[in-house]
Scaffold this active site. Structure first.
Site, PDB file in Angstrom:
ATOM      1  N   LYS A 203       4.066  -0.241  -6.312  1.00  0.00           N
ATOM      2  CA  LYS A 203       4.952   0.585  -5.925  1.00  0.00           C
ATOM      3  C   LYS A 203       6.397   0.396  -6.276  1.00  0.00           C
ATOM      4  CE  LYS A 203       4.409   1.291  -1.292  1.00  0.00           C
ATOM      5  NZ  LYS A 203       3.619  -0.049  -1.224  1.00  0.00           N
TER       6      LYS A 203
ATOM      7  N   GLY B 296       5.022  -3.747   1.424  1.00  0.00           N
ATOM      8  CA  GLY B 296       5.542  -4.065   2.665  1.00  0.00           C
ATOM      9  C   GLY B 296       4.580  -3.436   3.898  1.00  0.00           C
ATOM     10  N   SER B 297       4.466  -3.806   5.263  1.00  0.00           N
ATOM     11  CA  SER B 297       3.589  -3.244   6.028  1.00  0.00           C
ATOM     12  C   SER B 297       4.362  -2.166   6.696  1.00  0.00           C
ATOM     13  CB  SER B 297       3.286  -4.489   7.342  1.00  0.00           C
ATOM     14  OG  SER B 297       2.481  -5.382   6.548  1.00  0.00           O
ATOM     15  N   GLY B 298       3.866  -1.355   7.649  1.00  0.00           N
ATOM     16  CA  GLY B 298       4.472  -0.346   8.176  1.00  0.00           C
ATOM     17  C   GLY B 298       4.076   0.998   7.801  1.00  0.00           C
ATOM     18  N   HIS B 299       3.270   0.916   6.587  1.00  0.00           N
ATOM     19  CA  HIS B 299       2.847   2.168   5.814  1.00  0.00           C
ATOM     20  C   HIS B 299       1.323   2.353   5.990  1.00  0.00           C
ATOM     21  CE1 HIS B 299       6.595   1.805   4.131  1.00  0.00           C
ATOM     22  NE2 HIS B 299       6.252   0.844   3.248  1.00  0.00           N
TER      23      HIS B 299
ATOM     24  N   HIS C 113      10.975   4.060   3.745  1.00  0.00           N
ATOM     25  CA  HIS C 113      11.792   2.958   4.535  1.00  0.00           C
ATOM     26  C   HIS C 113      12.673   3.537   5.021  1.00  0.00           C
ATOM     27  CE1 HIS C 113       9.749   1.052   0.950  1.00  0.00           C
ATOM     28  NE2 HIS C 113       8.996   0.286   2.013  1.00  0.00           N
TER      29      HIS C 113
ATOM     30  N   ASP D 234       9.016  -5.577  -4.712  1.00  0.00           N
ATOM     31  CA  ASP D 234       7.332  -5.620  -5.203  1.00  0.00           C
ATOM     32  C   ASP D 234       7.241  -5.840  -6.619  1.00  0.00           C
ATOM     33  OD1 ASP D 234       7.480  -4.429  -2.444  1.00  0.00           O
ATOM     34  OD2 ASP D 234       6.148  -2.984  -2.904  1.00  0.00           O
TER      35      ASP D 234
END
Lengths: 333, 333
Positions: free
Chosen positions: A105, A54-57, A219, A110
């Protein structure tokens, strides 16, 4: 929601476009499907190292694409798994004839989607090894995970395996190395504040003004315990103790210490944490010989910190020191 | 106040101790008086480059001490000028026989105290040149400043002058170079949220949930205008336009574009801003050939961004590319 964005649904695409415009000598960006890849891909005869999530990391993973680290990174929407077509297409673009290592991860989406992509690639005659990172000692099973979550050790595995691929490790040996890094790395994080997913427009959870959460996921998944605020030294001790006793790290061990901001926590605080961590390890006879301090695996603007320790041997030290040149991590090149 | 700290009055000292413990091969820390200095100082025959200012802007300045950048950095308390004895002692420790360049951000306290230190050093027979950085186009005069404030160009001047000192520039030529960098650099910032000085325990100013401030100073000093939130593209255009038209930057110019988080703004948003900045400059025929994107001059956990543009020529490009090895900025070494 206070963010420097345009339409919430465009954040990931626009940010990827920005990354590609900023570092044309290092990376290229594919928007359909979405992936970031090495500007000079494919590198003939080298195993391609690919990650994603996911994006945001950020900067993980797109900021780690370049020479000596990732060949490609596949970003999902914010806090959302990428789809198999992204990894499939990325691998087809960067694969240089020596196979593909997926570093994944441990989040159910994922894991499933990387597995599907691996199957699709094998169907095309491309060799794939997949290594799951599950280093978060906070909890067993979680909101999006069976087993332990994958966090800080991912960054270290990407650096070390990227170096090894650069030095000519074949696929089997590279996958073994990646499993060793995962086996020797442990992490735990905590949050002072939540973060807000742009398309949601409100914080993913609530924390009172005098509260924090120990063992939080990247998250915002529930951690071990929500409690009243404590001092930096007390917090560092809680995180370090959980990490040290899990492996366990022992007197005489040499480690890489990774003190990571969840995003909003500034450097001045990270070094207060590092100071205490140094003393705690010293008391136990554990020696820090490499370190990474800053924002490398984040949760948007969340305030908080995570601590990762990785046991080192000569092989890992040499690979850590190997030159790297990516948008977010660079030395010796 | 949600921060990873122990006693508020210990934050600066403990963070400096952490910096020294983390990077022993690069820096040493003196606590009485306080300064961070190169582990291998003094470097014989090289001009010593020294900067400093209030803490809370990390990694500036302590994170920029090392090979190819600063010889020493003198941190005051958070958002408070360092005292002359700090610069005096730092200079005595790092001076290698070729004099000292002070790089000073234009805040009245900093200017006065660096001047006093320069006088004290001249009394000891040490040559000193002092260059004031005043690149913030937002406002003339401010809460702590006569004239314009010194912001993002400071980071670039420290990198470029550090490289030039490394390459053997003498003191006079180095001071001229630093004035050229200041003359060719322009910046403006904005804030979405305030920040909290640890010893104050409450935000330095208030911003409503739908408000932002354009042209803010790095200590939260008033900017040009407080207004309703706008999109990242509109904000980028406001900042870029003010910066471009001030120098002015013209078609055919080659620039370094520096997109800086005020601390709490994450990478995903910085690259949304970079994307728009790239397009705005392209439309005007201005070419970005170097860039710096991340957190380099911050205001604790403040959310917001600043844009700095620096006009480049062959000399500045070569010095920018010169190897650097500090805790916060590193390449080619």
């Amino acid at each position: 929601m206070k963010k420097l964005i345009n339409r919430p649904e465009d954040v990931v695409r626009e940010s990827l476009e920005g990354l590609g415009l900023a570092w044309p000598e290092l990376v290229r960006v594919s928007l359909e499907p979405r992936f970031v890849y090495r500007a000079d891909a494919p590198v003939k005869g080298k195993v391609a190292v690919i990650s994603g999530g996911g994006s945001g990391h950020e900067p993980m993973h797109g900021g780690f694409v370049g020479v000596g680290m990732l060949d490609a990174a596949c970003p999902g929407e914010v806090f959302t798994s990428p789809t198999p077509d992204q990894m499939f297409e990325a691998a087809r673009v960067v694969e240089g004839g020596a196979g593909v290592l997926f570093i994944v991860k441990n989040y159910s989406g994922d894991v499933m989607n990387f597995e599907m992509a691996a199957d699709m690639l094998r169907g095309e005659g491309i060799e794939v090894e997949s290594v799951i990172i599950d280093d978060d000692v906070a909890v067993e099973n979680s909101l999006y995970t069976q087993g332990r979550r994958g966090v800080g050790t991912t960054v270290l595995a990407e650096k070390i395996c990227g170096a090894a691929a650069d030095k000519g490790y074949d696929l089997k040996r590279l996958a073994e190395l990646c499993r060793k890094v995962n086996g020797w790395g442990r992490s735990m994080g905590m949050a002072l504040t939540p973060c807000t997913v742009p398309t949601a427009g409100k914080p993913t959870f609530q924390l009172a003004d005098d509260e924090m959460e120990i063992g939080i996921g990247i998250h915002g998944e529930p951690g071990r315990e929500r409690m009243k605020l404590k001092s930096a030294d007390e917090i560092t001790e809680m995180l370090a103790k959980a990490v040290i006793e899990d492996l366990p790290f022992r007197a005489g061990d040499e480690v890489l210490a990774f003190v990571n901001s969840m995003g909003g926590t500034p450097d001045i605080e990270l070094y207060v944490v590092y100071r205490k961590l140094h003393h705690l390890l010293e008391e136990r006879g554990i020696r820090i010989s490499r370190r990474l301090i800053g924002r490398y695996i984040t949760s948007l603007e969340m305030q908080g910190v995570s601590i990762t320790l990785l046991k080192l041997d000569e092989e890992l030290k040499e690979l850590w020191d190997h030159p790297v040149r990516t948008p977010a991590l660079r030395w010796g090149a």
